[in-house]
Motif scaffolding. Sequence first.
Motif, PDB file in Angstrom:
ATOM      1  N   ILE A   1      32.373  36.565  37.697  1.00 55.25           N
ATOM      2  CA  ILE A   1      33.077  37.639  37.749  1.00 55.25           C
ATOM      3  C   ILE A   1      34.632  37.424  38.276  1.00 55.25           C
ATOM      4  N   THR A   2      34.734  36.342  38.888  1.00 57.60           N
ATOM      5  CA  THR A   2      35.978  35.768  39.536  1.00 57.60           C
ATOM      6  C   THR A   2      36.892  35.416  38.177  1.00 57.60           C
ATOM      7  N   SER A   3      36.507  34.501  37.518  1.00 61.96           N
ATOM      8  CA  SER A   3      37.272  34.201  36.141  1.00 61.96           C
ATOM      9  C   SER A   3      37.739  35.228  35.190  1.00 61.96           C
ATOM     10  N   SER A   4      36.658  36.345  35.127  1.00 56.20           N
ATOM     11  CA  SER A   4      36.825  37.513  34.397  1.00 56.20           C
ATOM     12  C   SER A   4      38.082  38.306  35.011  1.00 56.20           C
ATOM     13  N   ALA A   5      37.766  38.533  36.370  1.00 51.91           N
ATOM     14  CA  ALA A   5      38.833  39.371  37.056  1.00 51.91           C
ATOM     15  C   ALA A   5      40.185  38.819  36.951  1.00 51.91           C
ATOM     16  N   GLY A   6      40.312  37.382  37.107  1.00 56.67           N
ATOM     17  CA  GLY A   6      41.579  36.543  36.970  1.00 56.67           C
ATOM     18  C   GLY A   6      42.154  36.874  35.538  1.00 56.67           C
ATOM     19  N   MET A   7      41.330  36.697  34.839  1.00 56.49           N
ATOM     20  CA  MET A   7      41.880  36.878  33.223  1.00 56.49           C
ATOM     21  C   MET A   7      42.446  38.330  33.038  1.00 56.49           C
ATOM     22  N   GLY A   8      41.752  39.367  33.466  1.00 56.92           N
ATOM     23  CA  GLY A   8      42.052  40.724  33.378  1.00 56.92           C
ATOM     24  C   GLY A   8      43.211  40.736  34.117  1.00 56.92           C
ATOM     25  N   VAL A   9      43.634  40.388  35.208  1.00 54.09           N
ATOM     26  CA  VAL A   9      44.798  40.555  35.934  1.00 54.09           C
ATOM     27  C   VAL A   9      45.998  39.982  35.367  1.00 54.09           C
ATOM     28  N   MET A  10      45.873  38.894  34.302  1.00 51.60           N
ATOM     29  CA  MET A  10      46.885  38.474  33.845  1.00 51.60           C
ATOM     30  C   MET A  10      47.294  39.165  32.571  1.00 51.60           C
TER      31      MET A  10
ATOM     32  N   PRO B   1      32.700  36.644  30.489  1.00 52.26           N
ATOM     33  CA  PRO B   1      31.425  36.440  31.150  1.00 52.26           C
ATOM     34  C   PRO B   1      31.093  37.719  31.971  1.00 52.26           C
ATOM     35  N   SER B   2      32.102  38.489  32.444  1.00 54.90           N
ATOM     36  CA  SER B   2      32.004  39.806  32.972  1.00 54.90           C
ATOM     37  C   SER B   2      32.730  40.858  32.644  1.00 54.90           C
ATOM     38  N   VAL B   3      32.418  41.674  31.419  1.00 64.23           N
ATOM     39  CA  VAL B   3      33.264  42.747  31.032  1.00 64.23           C
ATOM     40  C   VAL B   3      33.757  43.743  32.136  1.00 64.23           C
ATOM     41  N   PRO B   4      32.835  44.161  32.827  1.00 63.37           N
ATOM     42  CA  PRO B   4      33.258  45.107  33.971  1.00 63.37           C
ATOM     43  C   PRO B   4      34.408  44.563  34.809  1.00 63.37           C
ATOM     44  N   ALA B   5      34.345  43.377  35.224  1.00 59.03           N
ATOM     45  CA  ALA B   5      35.476  42.751  36.154  1.00 59.03           C
ATOM     46  C   ALA B   5      36.670  42.465  35.316  1.00 59.03           C
ATOM     47  N   PHE B   6      36.560  41.958  34.041  1.00 58.85           N
ATOM     48  CA  PHE B   6      37.769  41.910  33.267  1.00 58.85           C
ATOM     49  C   PHE B   6      38.414  43.122  33.189  1.00 58.85           C
ATOM     50  N   ALA B   7      37.769  44.233  32.921  1.00 59.70           N
ATOM     51  CA  ALA B   7      38.358  45.682  32.679  1.00 59.70           C
ATOM     52  C   ALA B   7      39.086  46.131  33.936  1.00 59.70           C
ATOM     53  N   THR B   8      38.364  45.725  35.061  1.00 62.67           N
ATOM     54  CA  THR B   8      38.731  46.201  36.514  1.00 62.67           C
ATOM     55  C   THR B   8      40.094  45.344  36.709  1.00 62.67           C
ATOM     56  N   GLY B   9      40.151  44.072  36.403  1.00 64.36           N
ATOM     57  CA  GLY B   9      41.288  43.357  36.617  1.00 64.36           C
ATOM     58  C   GLY B   9      42.348  43.960  35.603  1.00 64.36           C
TER      59      GLY B   9
END
Length: 567
Positions: free
Chosen positions: A241-250, A462-470
């Motif tokens: 979740i962390t790595s996906s969220a970080g990528m999403g934010v960037m 890894p986590s599409v929802p976390a990426f989308a949120t980010g």
Amino acid sequence: MNPAKGQLTVRGIVIGCIGCAIITAASAYTALKMGALPWPIIFAAIISLFFLKALGKTNLNEANVTHTIMSAGAMVAGGLAFTIPGIWIINKAPVVDWWQMLIVALAGVILGLVCTAAIRKHFIEDAALEFPIGEAAAQTLIAGDTGGKTGAKLFGSMGLAGAFCALRDWFGAIPAMLFGNAAIPGVAFGVYLSPMLLAVGFLVGTVAVSVWFLGALIGNFGIIVGGSALGFWDTATGQGITSSAGMGVMMGCGVGVILKNILPKAARMLKAGAASSTFRLVAAPVVHEGVQPNKRRMRLTAGLAALAVAAVALIVSIGLSLDPLASVIVVLLAWVTCAMSAQSVGQTGIDPMEIFGLIVLLIVAAASNVAQVQLFFVAGIIAVACGLAGDVMNDFKAGHVLGTDPKAQWIGQAIGGVLGALVAVAVMVVLVTAYGADAFGIEGAFVAAQANVVATMVSGIPSVPAFATGLVAGCALYMLGLPVMMLGLGIYLPFYMSLTAFLGAMAKVGYDAVCKRRRAKLSPDEAAAREKAQGETGLVVASGLLGGESIVGVLIAFASVAMGLSL
């Protein structure tokens, strides 16, 4: 009379090329090791002026052209380092040949040079964007009064950092990490003993690094530790979740750049580009009283530029096995993304080159049946072109302030870009040969954070929802004017890197406080002069620490290859 006389000189080319080779090698190493690449322009400006003065009489325009050559290769190295290692991260093997990387680098350089020749007038003269890094380089040269002490500070700090790196990585006399044994599940805790990373924190700025560290706290102790402790997920899931969220934010930051800085002015930019696509930079028409500009010469130059672009499309199609549609998309979108890069750098000083590469990668993947490895080549070409475009436009801004001939600067940029491509590819080959493909990735010796993002986008998130949120959060926060790219970097990178960079930023706070106290009893004029000198000292010493470890790190890799060792 040649306006470039006294600006593009033989000694300037020699100094610029030597500096370009060193800075490019150090930049490739830094980008892979730290997941970040500070602009080298101000550092190159100081060093160029220092060495030119040491050789005798000079002028600011000669120093400006020399530093243009010197800094050009850094962003070429960044474009490669931010994309190509994704191939090794996915395949765990060095499946890309050196000549393929060289085609990627040179194709990006050519596209970047041709595009910037066409858009210089619009962004530098007509739109009059700020280009804060280029403006700072110009002011550094104007105010520069370097002497022997500057060289001693630079090379002294480089020597100390280089010796420290050798003791740590070659002799094993110094541990790489302090407090690395702290048992925090899912968190890579510790203080990395790296002069380079401390220098990055010092140079990037307290506010930006504080946001970076906040992202690290959110990702590691909020999502991984906190979420696991509350039973929301296990540690492994929290890491995904962390790595996906970080990528999403960037990625969201990149989308925000487009929405906020590019699209509102896209129509005007395209109209201006169509009206001024005369390549006046490369072939300025000779104008005499009562005589029209030499349209034939302008058409010839535009024709040569078109030929160069067509040659790039043909070479990448044959040499990199891209189908014709993909090659055409890459060439056409290079113009768009280079303009986006110029707009972003001009307004914010940020060049998210790998994001632009990802955008074109996704378009090519949707429009054409391209193999996985070729997608990385697409991203690499665009990232190199956009990285070079950002550097070129910063240099043009400095030249506009100083009155430097843009043709001399463009030629210097071409020299540095081609040399940078050669050096960057050599360093990449040496590093993967010395350390192996397994060394690249978020848990490896070279985190290659941006390349990891590209690899993840190609192979699966890894986590599409976390990426989308980010993604949504990153875009929204950027629209609000916050340094969200640094936040995403902190969420994504290992905690020990963020902590060490934060300590470097705190060292900057302490240094500024001590300097301010020492200036308190001086007169206003003396205090202003001392503040400028102290600021230059901090910049030079921190740049030396960064460069020293980077250079010695590359030398150690070269030595290990020559001796047949495995690091």
